[in-house]
Design an enzyme around this catalytic site. Structure first.
Site, PDB file in Angstrom:
ATOM      1  N   GLU A 191      48.802 -41.016 -39.746  1.00  0.00           N
ATOM      2  CA  GLU A 191      48.153 -41.201 -41.774  1.00  0.00           C
ATOM      3  C   GLU A 191      47.435 -42.742 -41.727  1.00  0.00           C
ATOM      4  OE1 GLU A 191      52.470 -41.386 -43.146  1.00  0.00           O
ATOM      5  OE2 GLU A 191      52.731 -39.942 -41.777  1.00  0.00           O
ATOM      6  N   GLU A 299      54.064 -33.583 -38.731  1.00  0.00           N
ATOM      7  CA  GLU A 299      54.941 -34.727 -39.744  1.00  0.00           C
ATOM      8  C   GLU A 299      55.154 -33.197 -41.053  1.00  0.00           C
ATOM      9  OE1 GLU A 299      56.100 -38.533 -40.785  1.00  0.00           O
ATOM     10  OE2 GLU A 299      54.916 -38.824 -39.835  1.00  0.00           O
TER      11      GLU A 299
END
Length: 372
Positions: A191, A299
């Site tokens: 991320e 995710e």
């Protein structure tokens, strides 16, 4: 008859077909010194994509929802089988702690990794390492010099290398019954295009981020840790150029994915999630095909799952057009102060039957499915 035999031999030579008629793979992961088992896992991931999409769950064997019981599996309680992919979090391992930031003892984690591997499951790891300058958590984003500070010649480099050595030592304790290293997918510095971790877009330059990634991977390889497959997973991206802005290079990555969650409980939130999922799956699958990498949804999830038929009505249709290796849903928190923090149903939840219905479809692969 002889002509047939000759033709079979010629076809086998060009198509790499084994004697039993199945097609063998000889794809090589990014590590030139990858162990035999790591190479085998890499090829197995490509082969399993032809069969379907694997179901994954973070911390599945570490605890159950609202139930700190190592070895418990909410997924197995609901479906009767373990997920094909199990995620683990090793934050605080770098500090020499005996347990992770989610209070999972590393000795128990090792047992879970060995157990998952022994029944043919796949292990993946994330690392929410602390901020080495402030001593705060991964989410401590004060300053914009943490990434730069750990690079060679910089003030925190030697200390960070000690952190990496602690990780390497743990990786080298992961062995199967034959004493061979268990291959693990390691999802580094994820991320990174967002800014809630110390390695995020506002906290580092693309050049420093790439340098840190390469330094990390190179250090593991020099330390003899050759049983890792490396996964790259930014948050939602606008296009391929944005996706690759901090990409360290094909020689440092085996698996490409993205992290994306549904935020909000109304129909508009679901539609936004579906739009963003499709957009990012387009980016990832196209790049994976071009670069010869494994595409994943690394995710995802909806905290609290507030729709009883969410999995068959939203998740299954989303994945249907795409060739994705796995989808990993985030953890079902055990902590008493997190009663709504779960991303797959536990036994008794209103979406449990719907989840069970979805994974019973041939396209979705649980642990037994990938070993049959």
């Amino acid at each position: 008859m002889k002509k047939s035999i000759v033709l079979i031999m010629i076809c086998s030579a060009f198509m790499n077909i084994s004697c039993d008629g199945t097609q063998e793979s000889n794809k090589k992961p990014s590590d030139p010194q990858a162990t035999e088992r790591a190479v085998s896992l890499y090829n197995r991931l490509f082969q399993l994509m032809d069969k379907g999409v694997m179901m994954g769950h973070q911390d599945d064997l570490a605890y159950g929802h609202q139930n700190y019981n190592p070895g418990a599996s909410d997924v197995k309680e609901v479906t009767g089988d373990y997920p094909a992919v199990t995620g683990w979090e090793i934050g605080h391992l770098e500090l020499g702690a005996d347990r992770s930031l989610d209070s999972v003892y590393f000795d128990k984690m090792r047992e879970g990794i060995i157990e998952t591997d022994a029944r043919g499951g796949i292990n993946t790891m994330s690392w929410h390492g602390d901020n080495i300058i402030t001593g705060g958590s991964t989410w401590d984003c004060k300053g914009n010099d943490v990434v730069h500070s750990v690079l060679p010649g910089q003030p925190k480099h030697d200390e960070f290398i000690q952190w990496l050595d602690r990780l390497a030592a743990f990786f080298n304790t992961l062995k199967d019954k034959n004493g061979e290293y268990i291959p693990v997918v390691f999802r580094l510095y994820h991320e990174h295009n967002s800014s809630w971790f110390w390695w995020g877009a506002e906290q580092s330059t693309p050049e420093d981020y790439i340098a840190m990634w390469r330094m990390t991977v190179d250090h593991f390889r020099k330390a003899g840790v050759n049983h890792l497959l490396f996964a790259y997973s930014p948050s939602s991206c606008t296009d391929e150029a944005a996706y690759l802005e901090r990409y360290p290079g094909d020689e440092y990555v085996d698996i490409v994915g993205f992290d994306i969650y549904q935020f909000g409980d109304d129909e508009a939130a679901i539609q936004n999630y579906c739009r963003d999922m499709k957009h990012n799956m387009d980016i990832v699958t196209k790049y994976a095909a071009k670069a010869g990498k494994i595409p994943t949804v690394s995710e995802t999830g909806w905290e609290g799952i507030k729709q009883a038929d969410y999995f068959t009505k939203v998740i299954a249709p989303l994945l249907e057009p795409y060739k994705i290796s796995w989808i990993l849903f985030w953890r079902n928190a055990w902590e008493p102060d997190k009663p709504g923090h779960f991303y797959l149903p536990y036994k008794g939840h209103e979406s449990a039957e719907d989840f069970k219905k979805m994974v019973s479809q041939p396209r979705f692969l649980m642990n037994q499915d990938i070993n049959n």
